[in-house]
Write an enzyme that holds these catalytic residues in place. Structure first.
Site, PDB file in Angstrom:
ATOM      1  N   ASP A 234      47.454  48.589  23.286  1.00  0.00           N
ATOM      2  CA  ASP A 234      47.701  48.714  21.848  1.00  0.00           C
ATOM      3  C   ASP A 234      48.837  49.678  21.520  1.00  0.00           C
ATOM      4  O   ASP A 234      49.430  49.587  20.448  1.00  0.00           O
ATOM      5  CB  ASP A 234      46.416  49.115  21.126  1.00  0.00           C
ATOM      6  CG  ASP A 234      45.404  47.980  21.102  1.00  0.00           C
ATOM      7  OD1 ASP A 234      45.800  46.816  21.331  1.00  0.00           O
ATOM      8  OD2 ASP A 234      44.216  48.252  20.868  1.00  0.00           O
TER       9      ASP A 234
ATOM     10  N   HIS B 173      45.135  42.699  16.759  1.00  0.00           N
ATOM     11  CA  HIS B 173      45.071  41.583  17.698  1.00  0.00           C
ATOM     12  C   HIS B 173      44.996  40.235  16.992  1.00  0.00           C
ATOM     13  O   HIS B 173      44.495  40.131  15.875  1.00  0.00           O
ATOM     14  CB  HIS B 173      43.829  41.716  18.592  1.00  0.00           C
ATOM     15  CG  HIS B 173      43.786  43.001  19.352  1.00  0.00           C
ATOM     16  ND1 HIS B 173      42.604  43.636  19.637  1.00  0.00           N
ATOM     17  CD2 HIS B 173      44.761  43.767  19.878  1.00  0.00           C
ATOM     18  CE1 HIS B 173      42.849  44.752  20.316  1.00  0.00           C
ATOM     19  NE2 HIS B 173      44.160  44.849  20.468  1.00  0.00           N
TER      20      HIS B 173
ATOM     21  N   LYS C 192      37.754  35.448  12.184  1.00  0.00           N
ATOM     22  CA  LYS C 192      36.744  36.436  12.575  1.00  0.00           C
ATOM     23  C   LYS C 192      35.897  36.847  11.377  1.00  0.00           C
ATOM     24  O   LYS C 192      36.423  37.089  10.289  1.00  0.00           O
ATOM     25  CB  LYS C 192      37.415  37.697  13.130  1.00  0.00           C
ATOM     26  CG  LYS C 192      38.208  37.464  14.397  1.00  0.00           C
ATOM     27  CD  LYS C 192      38.876  38.757  14.870  1.00  0.00           C
ATOM     28  CE  LYS C 192      39.692  38.505  16.132  1.00  0.00           C
ATOM     29  NZ  LYS C 192      40.361  39.744  16.596  1.00  0.00           N
TER      30      LYS C 192
ATOM     31  N   TYR D 244      31.305  40.794  15.836  1.00  0.00           N
ATOM     32  CA  TYR D 244      32.013  39.786  15.062  1.00  0.00           C
ATOM     33  C   TYR D 244      31.893  38.410  15.689  1.00  0.00           C
ATOM     34  O   TYR D 244      31.815  38.259  16.885  1.00  0.00           O
ATOM     35  CB  TYR D 244      33.479  40.166  14.827  1.00  0.00           C
ATOM     36  CG  TYR D 244      34.283  40.533  16.039  1.00  0.00           C
ATOM     37  CD1 TYR D 244      35.134  39.603  16.635  1.00  0.00           C
ATOM     38  CD2 TYR D 244      34.217  41.813  16.577  1.00  0.00           C
ATOM     39  CE1 TYR D 244      35.892  39.942  17.742  1.00  0.00           C
ATOM     40  CE2 TYR D 244      34.973  42.157  17.677  1.00  0.00           C
ATOM     41  CZ  TYR D 244      35.810  41.222  18.258  1.00  0.00           C
ATOM     42  OH  TYR D 244      36.549  41.549  19.364  1.00  0.00           O
TER      43      TYR D 244
END
Length: 193
Positions: A171, A63, A73, A133
């Site tokens: 996905d 992503h 991130k 995260y």
């Protein structure tokens, strides 16, 4: 003292915070803004995310978000274990289409910094894995994009048999690198600080 290591793609940084332990357990300072800005990247984090993956072999990714909501991130695993991966999707980058990865576990405390311009994903190596995260931009469904997790052009060495991967429908249907529409462009100032 926190240790850091630049991976095969130098912009991806593996961070290992020091743990002070005794028979009670351990204490670890897992994030300090000033240290991160000085040694890794001069960015501000605006949101923390957490995911629980019930089954071993759950794959989330790959992503990324487009402008103006591009995200860096800082990923770590709270419980269980993951194989965490970043793919360079910056046009003109000397490492375009290449990936770097690391194993993050609740036991090792390793973190991975993935700047904007990379697609990110992870595979759970244990059941009931929790990942947390920090991100540099809030989530925006309108700017949410992805890259096919098993694109043979990228050839990520996921530590699982393809038939044993648990994926979302989203996905399963992401585009391969050859059909990816990306506005990320590599420039030398994007490299390590």
């Amino acid at each position: 003292m926190t240790q850091l290591e630049r991976l095969a793609i130098a912009d991806i940084v593996k961070i290992v915070p020091t743990r002070h332990g005794d028979d009670r357990g351990y204490f670890s300072e897992i994030f300090r803004d000033a240290w991160f800005r000085e040694h890794v990247a001069d960015v501000a984090f605006v949101q923390d995310n957490q995911s629980l993956s019930v089954e071993k072999g759950t794959l989330r990714g790959l992503h990324f978000q487009t402008a103006p909501f591009t995200q860096g991130k800082l990923v770590h695993c709270i419980r269980g274990a993951i194989f965490d991966v970043a793919v360079d999707i910056r046009k003109g980058s000397p490492t375009f289409g290449q990936w770097a990865g690391a194993e993050l576990t609740g036991g090792n405390g390793v973190q991975l910094w993935i700047p904007a311009g990379f697609a990110h994903g992870f595979l759970t190596l244990d059941p009931a894995t929790i990942v947390q995260y920090k991100v540099t931009a809030p989530y925006s469904a309108q700017h949410d994009r992805g890259l096919l997790w098993n694109d043979p052009e990228i050839n990520i060495a996921w530590p699982v048999e393809e038939g044993n991967v648990v994926l979302s429908q989203k996905d399963r249907t992401q585009p391969p690198l050859a059909k990816l529409l990306t506005s990320f462009v590599f420039s030398p100032h994007m490299e390590r600080t």
